[in-house]
Enzyme design. Structure first.
Site, PDB file in Angstrom:
ATOM      1  N   LYS A 143       0.843  -1.200   0.000  1.00 55.37           N
ATOM      2  CA  LYS A 143       0.000   0.000   0.000  1.00 55.37           C
ATOM      3  C   LYS A 143       0.882   1.256   0.000  1.00 55.37           C
ATOM      4  CE  LYS A 143      -0.213  -0.209   5.037  1.00 55.37           C
ATOM      5  NZ  LYS A 143      -0.998  -0.660   6.196  1.00 55.37           N
ATOM      6  N   ARG A 152     -11.218  -0.358  14.253  1.00 49.20           N
ATOM      7  CA  ARG A 152     -11.033   0.358  13.001  1.00 49.20           C
ATOM      8  C   ARG A 152     -12.018  -0.300  12.034  1.00 49.20           C
ATOM      9  NH1 ARG A 152      -4.885   1.125  10.793  1.00 49.20           N
ATOM     10  NH2 ARG A 152      -5.448  -0.720   9.596  1.00 49.20           N
ATOM     11  N   HIS A 164      -6.847  -7.450  12.424  1.00 51.13           N
ATOM     12  CA  HIS A 164      -5.621  -6.644  12.502  1.00 51.13           C
ATOM     13  C   HIS A 164      -5.398  -6.210  13.942  1.00 51.13           C
ATOM     14  CE1 HIS A 164      -2.411  -4.226  10.847  1.00 51.13           C
ATOM     15  NE2 HIS A 164      -3.002  -3.064  10.982  1.00 51.13           N
ATOM     16  N   ARG A 214       0.984 -10.789   7.124  1.00 48.86           N
ATOM     17  CA  ARG A 214       0.966  -9.600   6.242  1.00 48.86           C
ATOM     18  C   ARG A 214       2.144  -8.714   6.625  1.00 48.86           C
ATOM     19  NH1 ARG A 214      -4.130  -9.746   8.517  1.00 48.86           N
ATOM     20  NH2 ARG A 214      -3.676  -7.795   9.599  1.00 48.86           N
ATOM     21  N   TYR A 239      15.324  29.799   8.529  1.00 53.95           N
ATOM     22  CA  TYR A 239      14.209  30.610   9.031  1.00 53.95           C
ATOM     23  C   TYR A 239      14.148  30.614  10.553  1.00 53.95           C
ATOM     24  CZ  TYR A 239      12.293  30.461   4.260  1.00 53.95           C
ATOM     25  OH  TYR A 239      12.090  30.575   2.915  1.00 53.95           O
ATOM     26  N   CYS A 271      13.334  23.854   5.569  1.00 56.71           N
ATOM     27  CA  CYS A 271      12.576  24.708   4.652  1.00 56.71           C
ATOM     28  C   CYS A 271      11.777  23.818   3.699  1.00 56.71           C
ATOM     29  CB  CYS A 271      13.529  25.600   3.860  1.00 56.71           C
ATOM     30  SG  CYS A 271      14.651  26.547   4.908  1.00 56.71           S
ATOM     31  N   ASP A 297      12.186  23.336   0.558  1.00 57.38           N
ATOM     32  CA  ASP A 297      12.993  22.664  -0.464  1.00 57.38           C
ATOM     33  C   ASP A 297      14.398  22.317  -0.021  1.00 57.38           C
ATOM     34  OD1 ASP A 297      10.906  23.440  -2.390  1.00 57.38           O
ATOM     35  OD2 ASP A 297      11.717  25.456  -2.023  1.00 57.38           O
TER      36      ASP A 297
HETATM   37  C1  PLP Z   1      -0.272  -1.712   6.748  1.00 55.89           C
HETATM   38  C2  PLP Z   1      -0.910  -2.969   7.141  1.00 55.89           C
HETATM   39  C3  PLP Z   1      -0.144  -4.124   7.346  1.00 55.89           C
HETATM   40  C4  PLP Z   1       1.360  -4.125   7.332  1.00 55.89           C
HETATM   41  O1  PLP Z   1       1.826  -3.650   8.560  1.00 55.89           O
HETATM   42  P1  PLP Z   1       3.378  -3.626   8.915  1.00 55.89           P
HETATM   43  O2  PLP Z   1       3.398  -3.180  10.318  1.00 55.89           O
HETATM   44  O3  PLP Z   1       3.976  -2.617   7.992  1.00 55.89           O
HETATM   45  O4  PLP Z   1       3.896  -4.977   8.682  1.00 55.89           O
HETATM   46  C5  PLP Z   1      -0.802  -5.311   7.611  1.00 55.89           C
HETATM   47  N1  PLP Z   1      -2.148  -5.349   7.665  1.00 55.89           N
HETATM   48  C6  PLP Z   1      -2.910  -4.256   7.494  1.00 55.89           C
HETATM   49  C7  PLP Z   1      -4.384  -4.374   7.589  1.00 55.89           C
HETATM   50  C8  PLP Z   1      -2.328  -3.037   7.244  1.00 55.89           C
HETATM   51  O5  PLP Z   1      -3.093  -1.948   7.093  1.00 55.89           O
END
Ligand code: PLP
Length: 397
Positions: A58, A156, A188, A244, A290, A337, A339
């Site tokens: 992602k 979530r 998750h 994942r 700055y 800054c 850039d």
């Molecule tokens: C981003 C994400 C992951 C990966 O998480 P990491 O901590 O980068 O391994 C796994 N599952 C879901 C649902 C995520 O949103």
């Protein structure tokens, strides 16, 4: 993609790897070490046993470049690719990337038909999404591959334990109508980066109950999955059939309590370098950048780095962001800054065009930047902006 030019004439005696014509013109480059990415996946697989791996790509592969990273991940042994947004999944397929792809962050109006036509598995957390998927299955004549998501405590996405039995029942009915195939059951973590946090064990237990409910309703998914990188590496009983993996694949730590990247045997995939745009002497007592939050205490050499907050250098890095320049790691001098940033080199020698390393191979790490700026390595790499050319490296030198 421009070819990697290792033999540019007239450049300073610094590393030339990755300095494509575009990168030289820009004065900055983020090299993407695909060997490191494959190596990190091999390392994760070594540490996690039999579970299959979903490479999470992602957000443009956490800023590393979606398609090259996805391809390298499949070569590195991942069998699944994880995309948050449907467009990311579509982009993978339209680039000809194979493997199984799951997308999970859909809203009403998501491109369900395009996803089904491209053999993308879709996550379903609620009845409205199941309805949308059924409609797309009818429209395309294809059975939708669905991963039902349980909310086991992150609050979530995902169906709560109260809503789960009805969602499971509706999904099973859609299977019997030949419109849907439930290929996955998943959830998750909230706190896997703190493996001893009490919520971790609770979520593992709630997930087990959700699996039991689904199985007694007749669902027989291909994969059950709960663990992100931190879970995969730090919570063995969360591994189930599939882990994942995002951040660990990119060579960064999923959290200090899980281990540093070095402890875990991971190598940074992104290295952010720049070439100095200006080098000059200024007197003691000069304010820098700055707001003059930094003042020189002696006559000194200052150097200008052509990267700023528009490129993802956090403003919080003022006076703390570590940069390897002229042989030493030194904090940015003064504010970041839009850039550019300034470095105070003292009496060390440097010249315009000399290379500095902000983070990655041979320099500080993105995790060092995160610690200095009060954030996480994920945010450092993901926010490197589009003005920085990404140059994938196939062979490290
Ligand atoms: C981003 C994400 C992951 C990966 O998480 P990491 O901590 O980068 O391994 C796994 N599952 C879901 C649902 C995520 O949103």
């Amino acid at each position: 993609m421009s070819p990697v030019d290792r033999t540019l004439p007239g450049v300073p005696a610094t590393s030339q790897v990755g300095w494509t014509t575009d990168a030289v013109a820009r004065g900055a480059v983020a090299t993407i070490d695909l060997d490191a990415l494959r190596g990190n996946l091999a390392r994760v697989r070594e540490l996690t046993g039999d579970a299959a791996v979903m490479a999470v790509v992602k957000a443009d592969a956490y800023g590393h470049g979606l398609v090259p990273c996805a391809r390298a991940a499949l070569e590195g042994g991942a069998s699944w690719l994880g995309a948050a947004l449907p467009d990311e999944a579509v982009a993978l397929r339209d680039a000809g990337v194979g493997g199984r792809v799951l997308t999970w962050l859909t809203t009403p109006g998501a491109p369900w038909v395009a996803l089904l036509e491209r053999d993308v598995d879709v996550s379903v957390s609620a009845q409205w999404a199941l309805e949308a998927v059924r409609a797309a299955a009818l429209a395309t004549g294809r059975r939708a591959r669905v991963h039902l998501k349980a909310d086991t405590g992150l609050s979530r996405n995902g169906a709560t334990p109260d809503d789960w039995p009805a969602l499971v029942g509706a999904a099973r009915a859609a299977e019997l109508d030949d419109l849907v195939e439930v290929t996955g059951l998943w959830s998750h973590f909230a706190c896997a980066d703190e493996p001893t946090h009490p919520s971790v064990g609770r979520q593992v237990g709630v997930f087990d109950e959700a699996l039991a409910v689904a199985e007694s309703a007749g669902l027989r998914p291909e994969v059950r999955h709960l663990a992100n990188s931190a879970g995969a590496l730090g919570v063995p009983r969360s591994r189930h059939d599939l882990v994942r993996v995002g951040i660990a694949m990119y060579g960064l730590s999923p959290g200090a309590a899980v281990g540093s990247a070095r402890d875990l045997g991971l190598r940074p995939v992104m290295t952010l370098r720049a070439r100095l745009a200006s080098v000059k002497r200024i007197p003691s007592g000069s304010g820098i950048s700055y707001g003059h939050t930094y003042t020189t205490t002696r006559d000194t050499t200052v150097a200008l780095v052509p990267l700023g907050y528009a490129d993802g250098i956090p403003r919080a890095a003022a006076n703390v962001g570590p940069v390897l320049a002229a042989g030493s790691v030194r904090p940015i001098a003064g504010r970041v800054c839009m850039d550019q940033v300034v470095l105070d080199l003292g009496d060390d020698a440097a010249a315009p065009g000399d290379e500095v390393v902000l983070f990655g191979e041979g320099g500080p790490s993105a995790d060092d930047w995160a610690a200095a700026c009060g954030t996480i390595g994920y945010e450092i790499v993901t926010r490197i902006g589009p003005r920085v050319p990404r140059v994938p490296l196939e062979v490290t030198t």
